[in-house]
Design an enzyme around this catalytic site. Structure first.
Site, PDB file in Angstrom:
ATOM      1  N   ASP A  40      15.469 -22.193  16.523  1.00  0.00           N
ATOM      2  CA  ASP A  40      15.777 -21.493  15.195  1.00  0.00           C
ATOM      3  C   ASP A  40      15.984 -22.726  14.275  1.00  0.00           C
ATOM      4  O   ASP A  40      16.611 -23.064  12.908  1.00  0.00           O
ATOM      5  CB  ASP A  40      17.162 -20.769  14.591  1.00  0.00           C
ATOM      6  CG  ASP A  40      18.571 -21.991  15.356  1.00  0.00           C
ATOM      7  OD1 ASP A  40      17.996 -22.933  15.648  1.00  0.00           O
ATOM      8  OD2 ASP A  40      19.355 -20.635  15.072  1.00  0.00           O
ATOM      9  N   HIS A 244      -4.101 -43.577  15.536  1.00  0.00           N
ATOM     10  CA  HIS A 244      -2.344 -42.446  15.261  1.00  0.00           C
ATOM     11  C   HIS A 244      -1.135 -42.799  15.825  1.00  0.00           C
ATOM     12  O   HIS A 244      -0.469 -41.676  15.982  1.00  0.00           O
ATOM     13  CB  HIS A 244      -2.838 -40.968  15.223  1.00  0.00           C
ATOM     14  CG  HIS A 244      -3.988 -40.241  13.753  1.00  0.00           C
ATOM     15  ND1 HIS A 244      -4.747 -39.235  14.092  1.00  0.00           N
ATOM     16  CD2 HIS A 244      -4.073 -41.182  13.150  1.00  0.00           C
ATOM     17  CE1 HIS A 244      -5.648 -39.438  12.917  1.00  0.00           C
ATOM     18  NE2 HIS A 244      -5.066 -39.796  12.469  1.00  0.00           N
ATOM     19  N   ASP A 261       1.320 -48.634   8.637  1.00  0.00           N
ATOM     20  CA  ASP A 261       0.671 -47.847   7.995  1.00  0.00           C
ATOM     21  C   ASP A 261       1.745 -47.346   7.485  1.00  0.00           C
ATOM     22  O   ASP A 261       2.493 -46.677   8.236  1.00  0.00           O
ATOM     23  CB  ASP A 261      -0.838 -48.191   9.106  1.00  0.00           C
ATOM     24  CG  ASP A 261      -1.117 -46.453   7.834  1.00  0.00           C
ATOM     25  OD1 ASP A 261      -1.076 -46.060   6.781  1.00  0.00           O
ATOM     26  OD2 ASP A 261      -1.779 -46.019   8.001  1.00  0.00           O
ATOM     27  N   ASP A 273       0.109 -44.868   0.475  1.00  0.00           N
ATOM     28  CA  ASP A 273      -1.074 -44.912   2.174  1.00  0.00           C
ATOM     29  C   ASP A 273      -1.341 -46.565   2.263  1.00  0.00           C
ATOM     30  O   ASP A 273      -2.259 -46.527   1.676  1.00  0.00           O
ATOM     31  CB  ASP A 273      -2.240 -44.022   1.684  1.00  0.00           C
ATOM     32  CG  ASP A 273      -3.082 -44.268   3.339  1.00  0.00           C
ATOM     33  OD1 ASP A 273      -1.598 -45.286   3.944  1.00  0.00           O
ATOM     34  OD2 ASP A 273      -3.658 -43.437   3.181  1.00  0.00           O
ATOM     35  N   HIS A 352     -13.679 -46.311  12.086  1.00  0.00           N
ATOM     36  CA  HIS A 352     -13.145 -44.851  11.308  1.00  0.00           C
ATOM     37  C   HIS A 352     -13.527 -45.020  10.195  1.00  0.00           C
ATOM     38  O   HIS A 352     -14.115 -45.817   9.626  1.00  0.00           O
ATOM     39  CB  HIS A 352     -12.034 -44.476  11.355  1.00  0.00           C
ATOM     40  CG  HIS A 352     -10.971 -46.488  10.745  1.00  0.00           C
ATOM     41  ND1 HIS A 352     -10.449 -46.406   9.599  1.00  0.00           N
ATOM     42  CD2 HIS A 352      -9.847 -46.950  11.466  1.00  0.00           C
ATOM     43  CE1 HIS A 352     -10.106 -46.950   9.317  1.00  0.00           C
ATOM     44  NE2 HIS A 352     -10.238 -47.766  10.795  1.00  0.00           N
ATOM     45  N   HIS A 356     -10.160 -42.756   1.573  1.00  0.00           N
ATOM     46  CA  HIS A 356     -10.164 -41.216   1.475  1.00  0.00           C
ATOM     47  C   HIS A 356      -9.328 -40.896   0.465  1.00  0.00           C
ATOM     48  O   HIS A 356      -8.988 -41.576  -0.529  1.00  0.00           O
ATOM     49  CB  HIS A 356      -9.177 -40.404   2.814  1.00  0.00           C
ATOM     50  CG  HIS A 356      -7.905 -41.270   2.773  1.00  0.00           C
ATOM     51  ND1 HIS A 356      -6.395 -40.925   2.023  1.00  0.00           N
ATOM     52  CD2 HIS A 356      -8.056 -42.352   3.896  1.00  0.00           C
ATOM     53  CE1 HIS A 356      -6.064 -41.954   2.739  1.00  0.00           C
ATOM     54  NE2 HIS A 356      -6.406 -42.075   3.501  1.00  0.00           N
ATOM     55  N   HIS A 363      -4.490 -37.484   2.224  1.00  0.00           N
ATOM     56  CA  HIS A 363      -6.025 -37.195   2.656  1.00  0.00           C
ATOM     57  C   HIS A 363      -5.948 -36.229   1.781  1.00  0.00           C
ATOM     58  O   HIS A 363      -6.097 -34.852   1.737  1.00  0.00           O
ATOM     59  CB  HIS A 363      -6.189 -36.563   4.157  1.00  0.00           C
ATOM     60  CG  HIS A 363      -5.751 -37.633   4.872  1.00  0.00           C
ATOM     61  ND1 HIS A 363      -6.178 -38.081   6.168  1.00  0.00           N
ATOM     62  CD2 HIS A 363      -5.499 -39.185   5.227  1.00  0.00           C
ATOM     63  CE1 HIS A 363      -6.350 -38.598   6.415  1.00  0.00           C
ATOM     64  NE2 HIS A 363      -5.577 -39.639   6.283  1.00  0.00           N
ATOM     65  N   GLU A 386      -9.354 -49.135   3.222  1.00  0.00           N
ATOM     66  CA  GLU A 386      -8.788 -49.711   4.525  1.00  0.00           C
ATOM     67  C   GLU A 386      -9.843 -49.582   5.965  1.00  0.00           C
ATOM     68  O   GLU A 386      -9.908 -48.869   7.133  1.00  0.00           O
ATOM     69  CB  GLU A 386      -8.128 -48.477   4.705  1.00  0.00           C
ATOM     70  CG  GLU A 386      -8.096 -46.305   4.875  1.00  0.00           C
ATOM     71  CD  GLU A 386      -7.816 -46.274   5.383  1.00  0.00           C
ATOM     72  OE1 GLU A 386      -6.763 -46.163   6.682  1.00  0.00           O
ATOM     73  OE2 GLU A 386      -7.094 -44.710   4.542  1.00  0.00           O
ATOM     74  N   TYR A 390     -10.501 -53.364  16.094  1.00  0.00           N
ATOM     75  CA  TYR A 390      -9.503 -52.600  16.903  1.00  0.00           C
ATOM     76  C   TYR A 390     -10.173 -52.816  18.498  1.00  0.00           C
ATOM     77  O   TYR A 390     -11.060 -52.425  18.822  1.00  0.00           O
ATOM     78  CB  TYR A 390      -9.857 -50.471  16.574  1.00  0.00           C
ATOM     79  CG  TYR A 390      -8.965 -50.303  15.579  1.00  0.00           C
ATOM     80  CD1 TYR A 390      -7.621 -50.707  15.175  1.00  0.00           C
ATOM     81  CD2 TYR A 390     -10.146 -50.061  14.923  1.00  0.00           C
ATOM     82  CE1 TYR A 390      -7.481 -50.050  13.464  1.00  0.00           C
ATOM     83  CE2 TYR A 390      -9.414 -49.560  13.247  1.00  0.00           C
ATOM     84  CZ  TYR A 390      -8.116 -49.869  13.001  1.00  0.00           C
ATOM     85  OH  TYR A 390      -8.568 -48.975  11.306  1.00  0.00           O
ATOM     86  N   ARG A 414      -5.741 -53.969  10.533  1.00  0.00           N
ATOM     87  CA  ARG A 414      -6.299 -52.898   9.237  1.00  0.00           C
ATOM     88  C   ARG A 414      -5.563 -53.107   7.903  1.00  0.00           C
ATOM     89  O   ARG A 414      -4.634 -53.318   7.763  1.00  0.00           O
ATOM     90  CB  ARG A 414      -6.146 -51.425   9.097  1.00  0.00           C
ATOM     91  CG  ARG A 414      -6.671 -50.184   8.090  1.00  0.00           C
ATOM     92  CD  ARG A 414      -6.126 -48.636   8.688  1.00  0.00           C
ATOM     93  NE  ARG A 414      -5.064 -48.047   9.540  1.00  0.00           N
ATOM     94  CZ  ARG A 414      -4.890 -48.146  10.247  1.00  0.00           C
ATOM     95  NH1 ARG A 414      -6.143 -48.274  11.273  1.00  0.00           N
ATOM     96  NH2 ARG A 414      -3.636 -47.321  10.099  1.00  0.00           N
ATOM     97  N   GLU A 416      -5.469 -51.601   4.181  1.00  0.00           N
ATOM     98  CA  GLU A 416      -5.515 -51.042   3.087  1.00  0.00           C
ATOM     99  C   GLU A 416      -4.650 -50.991   1.782  1.00  0.00           C
ATOM    100  O   GLU A 416      -3.464 -50.717   2.106  1.00  0.00           O
ATOM    101  CB  GLU A 416      -4.465 -48.995   3.841  1.00  0.00           C
ATOM    102  CG  GLU A 416      -4.690 -47.467   3.273  1.00  0.00           C
ATOM    103  CD  GLU A 416      -4.390 -47.181   4.027  1.00  0.00           C
ATOM    104  OE1 GLU A 416      -3.633 -46.845   4.668  1.00  0.00           O
ATOM    105  OE2 GLU A 416      -4.652 -45.978   3.938  1.00  0.00           O
TER     106      GLU A 416
HETATM  107  N1  GLY Z   1      -1.976 -43.477   7.010  1.00  0.00           N
HETATM  108  C1  GLY Z   1      -2.797 -42.282   6.976  1.00  0.00           C
HETATM  109  C2  GLY Z   1      -4.191 -43.068   6.787  1.00  0.00           C
HETATM  110  O1  GLY Z   1      -4.041 -44.376   6.689  1.00  0.00           O
HETATM  111  O2  GLY Z   1      -5.645 -41.848   6.484  1.00  0.00           O
HETATM  112 MN    MN Z   2      -5.394 -43.913   4.398  1.00  0.00          MN
HETATM  113 MN    MN Z   3      -2.673 -45.498   5.929  1.00  0.00          MN
END
Ligand code: GLY
Ligand code: MN
Ligand code: MN
Length: 442
Positions: A40, A244, A261, A273, A352, A356, A363, A386, A390, A414, A416
């Site tokens: 709960d 992720h 990230d 971000d 990827h 975004h 996003h 970004e 990898y 990465r 970003e």
């Molecule tokens: N942290 C999520 C992205 O970079 O899209």
């Molecule tokens: Mn991002």
């Molecule tokens: Mn990110």
């Protein structure tokens, strides 16, 4: 939150624009519900961004009606009413009086009255704008009101109503940020960038990923943000190749890179971000440095494409071209640039998109394509840039491409940034988070 977080005039202007865009259709925009964490216990409340954008009202379970066909009361809120017994347990509520006095509703009712009143309010509208599939508690009420209107339409001489999605209208508004919103995104970027700088100062071999996460998120909270905008990713070595990864539970190893990230969410939900990657022990290996410099070159080239008249697709294509060219030089890919790009033969290393929209949602909403055409960037739009690389065994090497030598494996990188489109180009909101190779070393 007792204080309302956005100024009333700004919210009223947004509602006015939305009402104008609706034409004659009425919109039903529900707030977010509380979400169960376990048993709960509930997750911390997170308002629905569409609802927030139009109301600035930060309570669960409310529903906003926008009624362009009702000049005298175009904005109606249904809210949880004042209830001392409930407020002792779950905190302050504005109630119906507060919804009118502080949030500009023309009329407010207890939420429990929505079922009885919705049909009446929708009467005379030329359509209903409601997002189906997202609001299981409100949807049956909207469908019932709609069905009733359809039943009655023949006798009332009204045309059959249409049910439309409010998203295109509302999300086109949200995609273009006002000066006030850009200020808030700048603030989210500032706090997020500071956290990354702190993280790089503390990271060292032997520390756990989670201890670095603690430094980052402590800074968010100390600076008045609600907390992380999304599950912070603190990924040492090969963990960075899991896009992720949020377990954040491994010790940092001498010789590995650390990919972080993380970004904060402000009290009014605007988000940062940022991703940065650096060597845990303060020194790049030659392979790490080669790939880091390549990702940075791709990122800087892609950022430079952000300008009015260009598209997010061009930003992505630019990053891909630089990455592929560099990977060919390093022997990690084989062939011509164009054939590798055409065949997607780089996707085991870069799988990827390059960015975004960013705003109230990390996003963020807004179309990337309209029919055949990619959306043109305009001043006020904000996007992330970004690219990454990898290198692991997780995906098969495409036919005709070289097997990956062991020395490259376990490198995930990465970089970003959050970038606002300006009249003549771009403003990198997150520039205070350093990324030059020399700054990543110590
Ligand atoms: N942290 C999520 C992205 O970079 O899209
Ligand atoms: Mn991002
Ligand atoms: Mn990110």
């Amino acid at each position: 939150m007792h204080e309302s977080l956005i100024d009333a005039d700004l919210l009223a202007r947004r509602r006015q624009r939305f009402l104008e865009q609706l034409g004659g259709a009425a919109a039903v925009i529900p707030a977010a519900p509380l979400v169960t964490h376990h048993a709960d216990v509930e997750h911390a409340f997170r308002q629905n961004s569409d609802f927030w954008y139009l109301t600035g009202f930060d309570e669960p379970g409310a529903v906003a009606l926008f009624l362009p066909h009702r000049d005298d009361h175009p904005f109606v809120l249904f809210v949880e009413p004042k209830d001392p017994g409930a407020e002792v347990w779950n905190g302050f509520r504005w109630g119906c009086e507060g919804a009118v006095a502080r949030f500009g509703a023309d009329i407010a009712h207890p939420r429990a009255e929505l079922a009885g009143r919705l049909g009446g309010y929708l009467e005379g509208a030329e359509g209903i704008a409601f997002r189906v599939g997202r609001h299981p508690e409100v949807e049956p009420l909207v469908l019932k009101a709609w069905a009733r209107q359809l039943d009655r339409a023949p006798r009332h001489g009204q045309a059959a109503l249409g049910l439309v999605a409010p998203c295109p209208l509302l999300h086109e508004l949200r995609l273009r940020k006002s000066a006030e919103e850009l200020e808030r995104l700048r603030e989210a970027a500032r706090i997020s960038a500071e956290a990354h700088e702190l993280a790089r100062q503390v990271a060292r071999p032997g520390l756990n990923e989670r201890q670095v996460q603690a430094v980052i998120e402590q800074h968010f909270l100390e600076q008045g943000a609600r907390g992380p905008a999304y599950g912070s990713i603190v990924a040492g070595g090969d963990n960075a190749c899991v896009l992720h990864y949020t377990a954040n539970s491994a010790p940092l190893r001498d010789g590995d890179l650390l990919l972080i990230d993380a970004g904060c969410s402000l009290s009014d939900y605007y988000n940062g971000d940022i991703t940065r990657t650096f060597p845990v022990n303060g020194r790049f290996s030659s392979e790490q440095r080669a790939l880091y410099e390549l990702v940075l070159a791709a990122q800087e080239a892609a950022v430079a494409v952000v300008a009015p008249g260009h598209t997010a697709e061009q930003v992505h294509d630019t990053a891909v071209r630089v990455l592929v060219e560099g990977l060919l030089d390093l022997g990690l890919l084989l062939g011509s640039i164009d054939s590798v790009i055409e065949q997607g033969a780089y996707r085991h290393l870069y799988m990827h998109r390059t960015g975004h929209w960013l705003g109230l949602d990390v996003h963020d909403v807004g179309a990337y394509r309209l029919g055949e055409h990619p959306v043109m960037l305009e001043p006020g739009m904000v996007l992330t840039v970004e690219p990454g690389l990898y290198v692991s065994d997780r995906l098969p090497v495409p036919e005709g491409q070289p097997a990956i030598e062991e020395r490259w494996k376990g490198i995930g990188i990465r970089i970003e940034d959050d970038v606002a489109v300006t009249e003549h180009g771009r403003d990198v909101l997150t520039a205070a988070a350093l990324k030059a190779p020399v700054a990543m070393e110590r």
